[in-house]
Design a protein around this motif. Sequence first.
Motif: not given
Length: 306
Positions: A55-59, A80-82
Amino acid sequence: MDTMRDRFAPVVSRLLDEDPRVAVVLAEISGDGFAEAARRHPDRVINVGIREQLLVGAGAGLALTGMRPVVHTFASFLVERPFEQVKLDLGHQDVGAVLVSASASFDWPAGGYTHMAPGDVALLDTLDGWTVHVPGHPDEAETLLRHAVGAGEGKDDKAYVRLSVQSNGRAGTVDGQRFLTVHEGRRGVVVAVGPMLDAVLAATEGLDVTVLYETTVRPFDSAALHRATESKGTDVVLVEPYLAGTSTPAANDALGDVPHRVLGLGVGRRELRRYGQVEEHMAAHGLDAASLRERIDGFLGARLGV
């Protein structure tokens, strides 16, 4: 009244229409709210499934191409998780995104501790350059979402918008920068963050204190706090809807040139294993109006000897 999260999908869907740079990245959460927007903008509404690191990497990948990504899920799965991806994919690569969370501190008690994140703002404080918005009303959430995304403005900074089911009864006129002065007094200063304002006003009723309202917590409005303490003494109480003491270092820095005391109130570190209701968590952490009154009055009265 609708909730802050109810405003999220309609507001961001309109931003998708207004600015071709805006994109939305989801991890299943709130996917239904973007169904129509996904039909209009299939290339800019992306659901990666329950894969929060992706999710964060794609963003971040979208940001590297010049897009303005809005990245959304529950706070525990967004910050927290990413966290490694937040730190490296966004921070280290020096690209911006707007992280929008839901169900932070204990907004969904039935979800259990896996869905609670009272330390989210404190964790982001370990990184450089983040703007953090903590609205206290759905109208404020809409304003701060628009401010963070900056549709049509070419923004590329890193912003976090913390949405909550908790809400004050009325919205303030927020601008994404400054504290608001709600009440002026001479005995000390109480800073209420986001949805804590109503409880703080009830707790300080009849007390001769200044109440400041804070919805943009980073950057911290040091100048406003310093001005507020000049003629009111330098006793400061911070009331935050997340980990207690998160903003205490910022307040200490703001008042570094004067003797002062700071009391940081918020969510305690001890895990509550009987999840109950939101209101029960508030009381257990001493954030209900009656508990706040006792703690604020005791702190301010200690200096005055009353």
